[in-house]
Design a protein around this motif. Structure first.
Motif: not given
Lengths: 267, 648
Positions: A62-64, A88-92, A115-118, A179-180
């Motif tokens: 997850s990039g942490f 997250a934006r990539q879809g994870i 939903r913020i990334t969308q 939701a993401a």
């Protein structure tokens, strides 16, 4: 190449692959030379005793955390060093071992944050709200309402999350990850601390998410019964190394795994 | 009214014209109240009816409805009726085996099921129900991987129906025109708490005439809003949410889910509402508890104005004269307390509320009425299409159930049993000739199985099940449940058992309510270590004595039951418990078992002794058995001379 499971779900090509990952904190080696893949549409479990490096592995995906060595390939592309929101934006999307919701906000608002990334309207339109931002919010609200319906949490839509029992908070957290609209869902111990009934509900939801939305799921879990029932393939970690990798049946009969979990047989 | 609208499909056609743009139905879905006008609803129903016809549904076929209150399931009822079929709603929380009995007995050929859960039950019993041919489901979630040979999505059946209608445009209309009032409209199965469920066969006349009468009785209009949350298989819901809705043209609201009913109630603010006494009791308890947690100022305001309401509210509701000063105080109270309180309960717009099924405590009844909520009682049965008696506005009493409903005759048999006949009286029990004859005689009188009598004001009073009613040695009537209910209205009495059949006078066992009495003990510094010790406390005996004295005083004013005053009582040393077989699982007293187990105590109540020793076996929660020993005191209660003057 797509293959079908017994219950008719489609499992596709490789979605994510980790190659030779090594991660250390100072002198402590958390992960040593780990490689495995996650296929599109499958439920993949990561198991191992305490301190085996399961959560570290998830944090790498997850990039942490940024591993010192090794590569992460997602949807056929090698991933450079990324910040979590870019991942997250990539879809994870992910949930956390110890729930990380906004306790003072309602269930609905928590899901809306997923939903913020969308969201695409900029700060200016958001501030004015009327017009494009309002239309966008309505569209997002509809998505969120489908998730509320899916998880059966209509009754707590407006309840502040901090007032909910633990099992429901876990469900809300799953909802936020859903939701993401992620391609890959990472669940860090989704059933920890739950009673039997809550566990059964959660299992049902995980299977339904996978079935209905075709979401790929990687989960960490301690309850072996749950892992063996849910997952298509299991990877076993121990002291930061990969011990075994295969179907639940294969893993269960692997002598190394038995040794790590039950202790070695002494002659 | 006109001869045309004698079936529901015809009423639907009427309403789709009269109320074309009025909302007929709402359902909360995805957080929004979705609505259908009468015209839209007609289109949906006709499409479904065509779809059913395309699948082979014929006149006389049965369509089972399995699920909670959903618009599409209500449409299913009317769609079946359009084709001259018979809908059979089923209690959705029954297990598969219970459903199997009903579906097999009714010979259901089609099923409309709400969701995957219900479909699974149907598939489980399908083999044992040879008549079942097609299953239609409302919610497609999780249904993708099912074999779809005999399984259909609701929307697809409607699509099929629209295609069918293009080829056979007049088919459904012709079928609808064939229907008449004397046709069978529905099977309503009894819940079957005693023995196998019985299928009560109803005609359109039964339902529509009853609905029409009751709509006129309470002046219901197309402006009513109703929340449909009670089981569709229950006759009450069929009348309130279907019969009356079609006759008056008012709007039905389906809650989002079972767990959101109270929120949905608040959002809709129904004008017309039915709930069993238990629901009103729970609302009052919640309000009381929340007021205890409120701030000092709010508590004082609440207590003060509730006192005002008790004095003035009921009178205002009954249309009696009230002084201008009282009226002013009441409207101030309304502003500060009643209106906000009603708003949180979801009763802001309520015009009429009904309760039935059990006796309701007078203080609960008065609480709601004093707030200006017109809550009334009715007495009814499935076999009567609900209404046997109802309370007219302005003539509301907590202990009677009203006057005979319009068109209904009520009489009391020799043995005290209530009999009735009227337009709502059921056609028959399905495939059960014998039960039909036992329940309904040739003149159309139906035996209710309840004992009751008409009070002096002409209102019916129900006292007990007729089989439980006994006689004192002097021949006067003994109705144990009536006495027990009177005792149980006191919050500190949890359970009571009355004795008197073939005895000289009435006596009783009392179970204290540990929570209420314990609370009292705490506030009054009465120490106790166990239930048994608290139950034996002399002060507690005094408290019970006072309550029973009050009951005796009220019984003295009753023309039939003044002999039932309680002469002696004792407080049991243990709670009556279903685990020990003393109560049923639904907490009804099992008289025979109690009489066997506590025979010594009953003897002591009648032989004049002051105390009695008893050793009882008990079952603990983990299943182990043990024994409790106790020496119980027996107390005498003053009785009163009958205050009813003998009729000359």
């Amino acid at each position: 190449m797509a293959e079908s499971t017994q219950d008719g779900r489609k499992i596709g090509g490789t979605l994510l692959e980790v190659k030779n990952i090594s991660l250390s904190f100072g002198g402590v080696k958390a992960l040593t030379d780990i490689s495995f893949d996650i296929k599109e549409g499958e439920i993949r479990a990561i198991i191992g005793p305490n301190g085996a490096g399961k959560s570290s592995m998830l944090n790498v995906i997850s990039g942490f955390y940024h591993p010192q060595q090794g590569e992460v390939w997602f949807r056929g592309q090698k991933r450079g060093s990324m910040r979590p929101y870019e991942v997250a934006r990539q879809g994870i999307a992910r949930t956390f071992q110890n729930i990380a919701l906004f306790k003072g906000m309602s269930t609905l608002d928590n899901l809306m944050t997923g939903r913020i990334t969308q969201m695409h309207t900029n700060l200016f339109w958001q501030a004015i709200w009327k017009g494009p931002a309002e239309r966008e919010e309505i569209a997002h609200r509809e998505r969120v309402e489908h998730i509320i319906d899916f998880l059966g949490i209509q009754a707590i839509r407006k309840t502040p999350v901090g007032r909910l029992p633990y099992g429901l908070q876990k469900r809300v957290e799953l909802g936020r990850a859903l939701a993401a609209e992620a391609k890959l869902l990472l669940l860090d111990e989704p059933m920890a601390g739950m009673n039997l009934e809550e566990k059964e509900d959660m299992c049902r939801f995980i299977l339904d998410v996978n079935d209905e939305f075709g979401t790929t799921i990687a989960l960490i879990e301690h309850d072996m019964g749950v892992v063996m029932d849910l997952s298509d393939r299991v990877v076993v970690l121990d002291y930061g190394r990969k011990l075994a990798d295969g179907t639940p049946a294969e893993v269960r009969s692997d002598p190394e795994v038995i040794k790590a979990y039950l202790g070695g047989a002494h002659a | 009214m006109d001869h045309q609208s004698d079936t529901f499909p015809k009423l639907l056609t009427d309403n789709a014209q009269r109320f074309a743009t009025r909302v007929a139905m709402r359902e909360k879905d995805y957080g929004i109240w979705q609505s259908w006008t009468w015209a839209q609803m007609r289109d949906e129903i006709v499409a479904l009816a065509n779809g059913l016809a395309a699948l082979g549904f014929q006149r006389g076929d049965k369509l089972a409805i399995v699920g909670s209150n959903r618009p599409r399931l209500y449409w299913g009822i009317c769609a079946a009726q359009c084709l001259g079929g018979i809908p059979v709603p089923v209690y959705q929380d029954s297990v598969a085996d219970e459903m199997q009995y009903v579906l097999e007995h009714a010979e259901a050929k089609f099923v409309i099921a709400e969701d995957q859960e219900q479909v699974d039950k149907m598939l489980e019993i399908q083999e044992r129900c040879p008549n079942m041919q097609h299953i239609i489901y409302d919610d497609p979630r999780g249904m993708r991987s099912y074999q779809h040979d005999h399984l259909h999505d609701f929307a697809e059946v409607q699509t099929l129906g629209r295609e069918f209608a293009k080829q056979h445009p007049e088919y459904v209309n012709q079928e609808m025109a064939q229907g008449k009032g004397s046709d069978i409209s529905i099977f309503l199965y009894t819940s079957g708490t005693t023995g196998k469920p019985k299928g009560v066969v109803m005609t359109y006349d039964n339902i529509i005439m009853t609905a029409r009468n009751s709509v006129n009785f309470d002046k219901l209009s197309q402006n009513e809003e109703v929340l449909s949350y009670l089981p569709m298989a229950w006759v009450g819901d069929h009348i309130f949410s279907y019969g009356q809705a079609y006759v008056a043209g008012f709007c039905i609201n389906c809650p989002e889910s079972e767990s959101t009913i109270s929120t949905d109630l608040r959002e809709i603010g129904p004008t017309y509402y039915f709930a069993p006494p238990r629901v009103f009791e729970n609302i009052l308890t919640t309000v009381t508890i929340r007021m205890h947690d409120a701030g000092k100022l709010k508590q004082r305001m609440y207590n003060y104005f509730m006192e005002v309401a008790r004095k003035t509210g009921v009178k205002l509701l009954n249309g009696e004269a009230v002084s201008a000063a009282d009226k002013l105080m009441y409207s101030l109270g309304n502003l500060l307390v009643y209106a906000p309180l009603k708003n949180t309960m979801g009763f802001s717009r309520i015009r009429l509320a009904y309760t039935a099924g059990e006796a309701i405590g007078p203080e609960i009844f008065d609480f709601f009425r004093s707030l200006g909520i017109n809550i009334k009682q009715l007495y009814g049965q499935t076999e009567a299409a609900v209404f046997i008696t109802m309370q007219p506005d302005g003539q509301i009493f907590a202990d009677t159930v009203g006057v005979p409903a319009p068109g209904v005759d009520v009489k009391i048999a020799e043995n005290g049993e209530v009999l009735y006949r009227g337009p709502g009286v059921f056609h028959s029990y399905y495939k059960n000739e014998q039960s039909t004859r036992e329940t309904k005689n040739e003149e159309g009188w139906v035996f209710t199985g309840d004992a009751g009598y008409f009070a002096e004001n002409g209102h019916l009073k129900i006292i007990d099940r007729i089989k439980d009613v006994g006689r004192f040695n002097d021949g006067s009537m003994f109705a144990p449940k009536y006495i027990e209910n009177k005792l149980k209205f006191f919050p500190h009495i949890k359970e009571a058992v009355a004795f008197g059949h073939e005895k000289d006078y009435c006596t009783a066992f009392i179970n204290i309510d540990l929570e209420a009495v314990g609370n009292w003990a705490e506030r009054n510094n009465v120490p106790y270590a166990s239930y048994q010790e608290l139950a034996g406390n002399p002060q507690v005996y005094q408290m019970m004595l006072k309550s029973i004295e009050e009951v005796n005083r009220s019984l003295a004013g009753d023309k039939l039951l003044s002999n039932s005053q309680i002469h002696r009582f004792l407080i049991l040393h243990k709670e009556l418990d279903p685990d020990d077989g003393e109560l049923t699982r639904t907490r009804k007293v099992r008289r025979r078992i109690i009489a066997e187990k506590y025979g010594v105590l009953i003897d002591a109540l009648y032989n004049g002794s002051k105390a009695c020793f008893i050793r009882t076996e008990v079952t603990f929660e983990d299943g182990r058995k043990g024994a409790i020993e106790a020496n119980l005191n027996i107390a005498d209660v003053p009785t009163f001379a009958s205050t009813v003057k003998e009729a000359a």
